[in-house]
Design an enzyme around this catalytic site. Structure first.
Site, PDB file in Angstrom:
ATOM      1  N   CYS A  81      -3.361  -4.641  -3.477  1.00 56.85           N
ATOM      2  CA  CYS A  81      -3.979  -5.183  -2.258  1.00 56.85           C
ATOM      3  C   CYS A  81      -5.436  -4.723  -2.107  1.00 56.85           C
ATOM      4  O   CYS A  81      -6.300  -5.239  -2.815  1.00 56.85           O
ATOM      5  CB  CYS A  81      -3.116  -4.840  -1.048  1.00 56.85           C
ATOM      6  SG  CYS A  81      -3.427  -5.939   0.346  1.00 56.85           S
ATOM      7  N   HIS A 180       2.411  -5.389  -2.325  1.00 52.41           N
ATOM      8  CA  HIS A 180       2.656  -3.942  -2.259  1.00 52.41           C
ATOM      9  C   HIS A 180       4.033  -3.568  -2.788  1.00 52.41           C
ATOM     10  O   HIS A 180       4.946  -3.338  -1.982  1.00 52.41           O
ATOM     11  CB  HIS A 180       2.611  -3.484  -0.796  1.00 52.41           C
ATOM     12  CG  HIS A 180       1.303  -3.628  -0.120  1.00 52.41           C
ATOM     13  ND1 HIS A 180       0.360  -2.623  -0.122  1.00 52.41           N
ATOM     14  CD2 HIS A 180       0.773  -4.633   0.602  1.00 52.41           C
ATOM     15  CE1 HIS A 180      -0.694  -3.016   0.565  1.00 52.41           C
ATOM     16  NE2 HIS A 180      -0.473  -4.233   1.019  1.00 52.41           N
ATOM     17  N   GLU A 182       4.929  -0.823  -3.729  1.00 48.77           N
ATOM     18  CA  GLU A 182       5.203   0.549  -3.261  1.00 48.77           C
ATOM     19  C   GLU A 182       5.918   0.563  -1.915  1.00 48.77           C
ATOM     20  O   GLU A 182       6.439   1.582  -1.499  1.00 48.77           O
ATOM     21  CB  GLU A 182       3.903   1.366  -3.205  1.00 48.77           C
ATOM     22  CG  GLU A 182       2.929   1.034  -2.083  1.00 48.77           C
ATOM     23  CD  GLU A 182       2.051  -0.199  -2.350  1.00 48.77           C
ATOM     24  OE1 GLU A 182       2.309  -0.942  -3.319  1.00 48.77           O
ATOM     25  OE2 GLU A 182       1.109  -0.421  -1.554  1.00 48.77           O
TER      26      GLU A 182
HETATM   27  N1  GLN Z   1      -7.393  -6.537   4.111  1.00 49.71           N
HETATM   28  C1  GLN Z   1      -7.473  -5.292   3.403  1.00 49.71           C
HETATM   29  C2  GLN Z   1      -8.827  -5.115   2.740  1.00 49.71           C
HETATM   30  O1  GLN Z   1      -9.678  -5.909   2.850  1.00 49.71           O
HETATM   31  C3  GLN Z   1      -6.386  -5.146   2.386  1.00 49.71           C
HETATM   32  C4  GLN Z   1      -5.047  -5.045   3.065  1.00 49.71           C
HETATM   33  C5  GLN Z   1      -4.056  -4.170   2.369  1.00 49.71           C
HETATM   34  O2  GLN Z   1      -4.377  -3.409   1.459  1.00 49.71           O
HETATM   35  N2  GLN Z   1      -2.849  -4.207   2.852  1.00 49.71           N
HETATM   36  O3  GLN Z   1      -9.051  -4.180   2.074  1.00 49.71           O
END
Ligand code: GLN
Length: 201
Positions: A81, A180, A182
């Site tokens: 992410c 994710h 994790e």
């Molecule tokens: N929106 C977040 C970002 O721009 C990422 C979101 C996440 O890691 N759950 O970094």
């Protein structure tokens, strides 16, 4: 075979969850906050969190240059992410001052799914991971809009309004997912990365 040492960049985000998943996957997992701690790892995870904050803290903790150098030398890195955003060569809808490691040749759109829903879950089949699709959790997640010739697309969303969007990629020793693993009890992706680290070191 001794367990590879895999660090989790521990500046912000869901560090604990990655440490637990890596331990479960058979790695020696350690938080990384200092250059000396980075020197001691065979692989690195950049967790989910907020990429703009991680970007700032990477500079404050003087980890930018050391991480750039290790990546250039072939360090295996997995980003989930916000970590995927940190590995991208280009970020759309980012903050002008955020900077990543320019590791994977891809254009990612930050908070891409968030325009429709803040978070959602879907099944994603990932190339190289046996045993059926992963249960993917997306939280204000980015997607990948464009990949370079050397990037292997490992997974796409198959259902709903975002069907077809790329959410898992690999370029050499760099691996990234929009979702994710994790946050689930499924260790397959962390096992895959641990194996990648073993092979690389
Ligand atoms: N929106 C977040 C970002 O721009 C990422 C979101 C996440 O890691 N759950 O970094």
């Amino acid at each position: 075979m001794t367990a590879p040492v895999i660090g989790v960049l521990a500046l912000q985000g869901d560090v604990r969850e990655h440490l637990a998943a890596l331990t479960g996957a058979g790695a020696q997992a350690r938080p990384v906050r200092r250059p000396a701690e980075l020197d001691a790892v065979d692989g690195l995870v950049i967790p989910g969190g907020e990429s703009t904050t991680i970007s700032k803290l990477v500079d404050i903790f003087e980890l930018r240059e050391p991480i750039d150098k290790r990546i250039a030398a072939g360090l295996p890195v997995y980003g989930s992410c916000a970590g995927l955003i940190m590995l991208a060569s280009e970020v759309l809808d980012g903050r002008p001052d955020q900077r990543g490691f320019d590791g994977i040749e891809m254009t990612v759109r930050r908070n891409a799914f968030g325009r429709q829903v803040d978070s959602f879950e879907a099944s994603v089949e990932v190339t190289g991971i046996d045993g059926g699709p992963l249960h993917a959790v997306f939280i204000r997640a980015p997607w990948v809009e464009h990949v370079g010739a050397d990037v292997e697309v490992l997974g796409r969303v198959t259902e709903g309004p975002a069907a077809g969007r790329i959410v898992a990629v690999r370029q050499g020793n760099l691996l990234a997912t929009s979702f994710h693993p994790e946050l689930t009890h499924d260790l397959r992706l962390h096992r895959y990365f641990t194996q990648l680290v073993r092979t690389a070191s």
